[in-house]
Design a protein around this motif. Structure first.
Motif, mmCIF file in Angstrom:
data_model
loop_
_atom_site.group_PDB
_atom_site.id
_atom_site.type_symbol
_atom_site.label_atom_id
_atom_site.label_comp_id
_atom_site.label_asym_id
_atom_site.label_seq_id
_atom_site.Cartn_x
_atom_site.Cartn_y
_atom_site.Cartn_z
ATOM 1 N N PRO A 27 43.805 39.770 68.129
ATOM 2 C CA PRO A 27 44.158 38.804 68.464
ATOM 3 C C PRO A 27 45.530 38.170 67.825
ATOM 4 C CG PRO A 27 42.594 37.361 67.939
ATOM 5 C CD PRO A 27 42.221 38.729 68.130
ATOM 6 N N GLY A 28 46.353 37.789 67.619
ATOM 7 C CA GLY A 28 47.824 37.231 66.780
ATOM 8 C C GLY A 28 46.783 35.657 65.792
ATOM 9 N N PRO A 29 47.749 35.417 65.043
ATOM 10 C CA PRO A 29 47.311 34.841 63.928
ATOM 11 C C PRO A 29 47.184 33.444 64.485
ATOM 12 C CG PRO A 29 49.033 35.007 63.493
ATOM 13 C CD PRO A 29 48.956 36.322 64.526
ATOM 14 N N ALA A 30 46.049 32.424 64.036
ATOM 15 C CA ALA A 30 46.507 30.500 64.895
ATOM 16 C C ALA A 30 47.382 30.216 64.249
ATOM 17 C CB ALA A 30 44.342 30.744 64.243
ATOM 18 N N CYS A 31 47.706 29.588 65.129
ATOM 19 C CA CYS A 31 48.269 28.385 64.750
ATOM 20 C C CYS A 31 48.214 27.220 63.449
ATOM 21 C CB CYS A 31 49.666 28.380 66.166
ATOM 22 S SG CYS A 31 50.833 26.554 65.701
ATOM 23 N N THR A 32 48.202 27.439 62.600
ATOM 24 C CA THR A 32 47.325 26.221 61.292
ATOM 25 C C THR A 32 48.200 25.459 61.666
ATOM 26 O OG1 THR A 32 47.439 27.624 59.993
ATOM 27 C CG2 THR A 32 45.235 27.546 61.344
ATOM 28 N N THR A 33 50.127 25.713 61.554
ATOM 29 C CA THR A 33 51.267 25.162 61.077
ATOM 30 C C THR A 33 52.096 25.320 61.604
ATOM 31 O OG1 THR A 33 51.415 27.158 58.898
ATOM 32 C CG2 THR A 33 50.448 25.073 58.034
ATOM 33 N N LYS A 34 52.683 24.861 61.328
ATOM 34 C CA LYS A 34 54.492 25.413 61.620
ATOM 35 C C LYS A 34 55.363 25.012 61.282
ATOM 36 C CE LYS A 34 53.274 24.180 66.913
ATOM 37 N NZ LYS A 34 53.965 23.445 67.714
ATOM 38 N N SER A 35 56.307 25.574 61.113
ATOM 39 C CA SER A 35 57.611 25.315 60.408
ATOM 40 C C SER A 35 58.911 25.609 61.441
ATOM 41 C CB SER A 35 57.408 27.128 59.180
ATOM 42 O OG SER A 35 57.962 28.101 59.793
ATOM 43 N N GLN A 36 60.070 25.682 60.690
ATOM 44 C CA GLN A 36 61.588 25.448 60.921
ATOM 45 C C GLN A 36 61.310 27.023 61.821
ATOM 46 O OE1 GLN A 36 63.853 23.640 58.559
ATOM 47 N NE2 GLN A 36 64.092 21.679 59.900
ATOM 48 N N PHE A 37 62.533 27.254 62.621
ATOM 49 C CA PHE A 37 62.534 28.167 62.986
ATOM 50 C C PHE A 37 63.886 28.806 64.121
ATOM 51 C CE2 PHE A 37 61.135 25.997 67.033
ATOM 52 C CZ PHE A 37 62.351 26.996 68.058
ATOM 53 N N MET A 38 64.325 29.867 63.707
ATOM 54 C CA MET A 38 65.122 30.071 64.736
ATOM 55 C C MET A 38 65.185 31.658 65.580
ATOM 56 S SD MET A 38 66.610 28.596 61.478
ATOM 57 C CE MET A 38 66.564 29.987 59.982
ATOM 58 N N VAL A 39 65.491 31.464 67.137
ATOM 59 C CA VAL A 39 65.694 32.679 67.593
ATOM 60 C C VAL A 39 66.337 33.729 67.700
ATOM 61 C CG1 VAL A 39 64.661 33.390 69.739
ATOM 62 C CG2 VAL A 39 63.158 31.783 68.589
ATOM 63 N N TYR A 40 67.143 34.522 66.687
ATOM 64 C CA TYR A 40 67.886 35.187 67.553
ATOM 65 C C TYR A 40 68.642 35.958 68.683
ATOM 66 C CZ TYR A 40 68.611 34.257 62.113
ATOM 67 O OH TYR A 40 68.637 33.099 61.335
ATOM 68 N N ASP A 41 67.751 36.259 69.046
ATOM 69 C CA ASP A 41 67.683 37.600 70.487
ATOM 70 C C ASP A 41 66.016 36.979 71.002
ATOM 71 O OD1 ASP A 41 68.238 39.528 72.000
ATOM 72 O OD2 ASP A 41 68.750 41.118 70.877
ATOM 73 N N SER A 42 66.231 37.254 72.196
ATOM 74 C CA SER A 42 64.701 37.503 72.832
ATOM 75 C C SER A 42 65.636 38.476 74.148
ATOM 76 C CB SER A 42 64.484 36.188 73.597
ATOM 77 O OG SER A 42 63.389 36.479 73.568
ATOM 78 N N ALA A 43 64.517 39.129 74.582
ATOM 79 C CA ALA A 43 64.368 39.691 75.888
ATOM 80 C C ALA A 43 62.847 39.912 76.593
ATOM 81 C CB ALA A 43 65.294 40.788 75.759
ATOM 82 N N PRO A 44 62.726 40.155 78.018
ATOM 83 C CA PRO A 44 61.561 40.085 78.408
ATOM 84 C C PRO A 44 61.676 41.684 78.463
ATOM 85 C CG PRO A 44 62.514 39.555 80.349
ATOM 86 C CD PRO A 44 63.567 38.846 79.234
ATOM 87 N N ILE A 45 60.167 42.183 78.039
ATOM 88 C CA ILE A 45 59.967 44.254 79.025
ATOM 89 C C ILE A 45 59.044 43.426 79.611
ATOM 90 C CG2 ILE A 45 59.242 46.037 77.801
ATOM 91 C CD1 ILE A 45 59.108 44.711 74.893
ATOM 92 N N PRO A 46 59.547 43.295 81.108
ATOM 93 C CA PRO A 46 58.909 43.869 82.558
ATOM 94 C C PRO A 46 57.397 44.648 82.313
ATOM 95 C CG PRO A 46 60.978 43.074 83.210
ATOM 96 C CD PRO A 46 60.986 44.009 81.743
ATOM 97 N N ALA A 47 57.701 46.103 81.562
ATOM 98 C CA ALA A 47 56.222 47.553 81.992
ATOM 99 C C ALA A 47 55.447 47.110 81.371
ATOM 100 C CB ALA A 47 57.776 48.078 80.940
ATOM 101 N N LEU A 48 55.331 46.024 80.114
ATOM 102 C CA LEU A 48 53.892 45.718 79.777
ATOM 103 C C LEU A 48 53.814 44.879 79.937
ATOM 104 C CD1 LEU A 48 55.454 46.301 75.634
ATOM 105 C CD2 LEU A 48 54.538 47.924 77.927
ATOM 106 N N ALA A 49 54.170 44.155 81.296
ATOM 107 C CA ALA A 49 53.138 43.310 82.007
ATOM 108 C C ALA A 49 51.330 43.329 81.889
ATOM 109 C CB ALA A 49 53.875 42.658 83.039
ATOM 110 N N GLN A 50 50.626 42.473 81.686
ATOM 111 C CA GLN A 50 49.630 42.417 82.022
ATOM 112 C C GLN A 50 48.884 40.769 82.026
ATOM 113 O OE1 GLN A 50 47.137 44.462 80.826
ATOM 114 N NE2 GLN A 50 49.265 46.506 81.288
#
Length: 178
Positions: free
Chosen positions: A54-77
């Motif tokens: 699994p991915g890393p646990a969320c133990t701390t948070k920080s400021q963020f920026m998202v520049y691009d995002s798009a779904p990939i339906p072929a990988l849906a599980q």
């Protein structure tokens, strides 16, 4: 079955579960159990691994920026649709002023960040029998020989051919044979 763009090649993981397309001038090399997507000037742009935890646990948070995002339906599980994302996290405690942010692109199933802070970047998504990871890092200070002209902002990088190729390759990830 998906058809690669003209001049592109397709790669299938060594375990035979996933396939993606990549520019014909680039290559894919097996390195330490991962498929490394390598540019025409020899830089590793991203790594694909299957059968990861699994991915890393969320133990701390920080400021963020998202520049691009798009779904990939072929990988849906199981009701989860992974997405391609190009994002950053701010490290307010970095001692080196050239390293205050981490910029990365990849495929994730983590919840989309909202508000002003987010968990660490996790480019992991569910893929039987465990999970898979496909991602890479944008470094605005990269001086790799042969690299296209220096791009010093993540917004400008998004408009480069290199970024467009990376995104297209990652968005093409799909179950092998489809």
């Amino acid at each position: 079955m998906t058809t690669a763009p003209a001049g592109w090649k397709s790669y299938t993981t060594s375990d035979g579960t996933l396939t993606f397309d990549y520019p014909g001038t680039w290559s894919v090399k097996e390195v330490d159990g991962a498929a490394a997507l390598v540019s025409d000037y020899g830089k590793t742009m991203a790594r694909l691994r299957t059968q990861v935890g699994p991915g890393p646990a969320c133990t701390t948070k920080s400021q963020f920026m998202v520049y691009d995002s798009a779904p990939i339906p072929a990988l849906a599980q199981s009701g989860t649709t992974p997405r391609f994302t190009y994002e950053a996290r701010v490290n307010a405690t970095a001692a080196d002023p050239s390293k205050p942010n981490t910029f990365a692109y990849g495929i994730t199933a983590a919840p989309e960040p909202t508000g002003t802070e987010a968990c660490p970047i996790s480019h992991v998504f569910p893929w039987p029998p465990r999970s898979a990871s496909f991602g890479g890092v944008y470094d605005p200070f990269d001086t790799t020989p042969g690299k296209p002209m220096h791009v010093d902002t993540p917004e400008v990088y998004k408009d480069t051919t290199e970024y467009k190729y990376i995104k297209q390759a990652m968005m093409s990830l799909r179950p092998a044979g489809k």
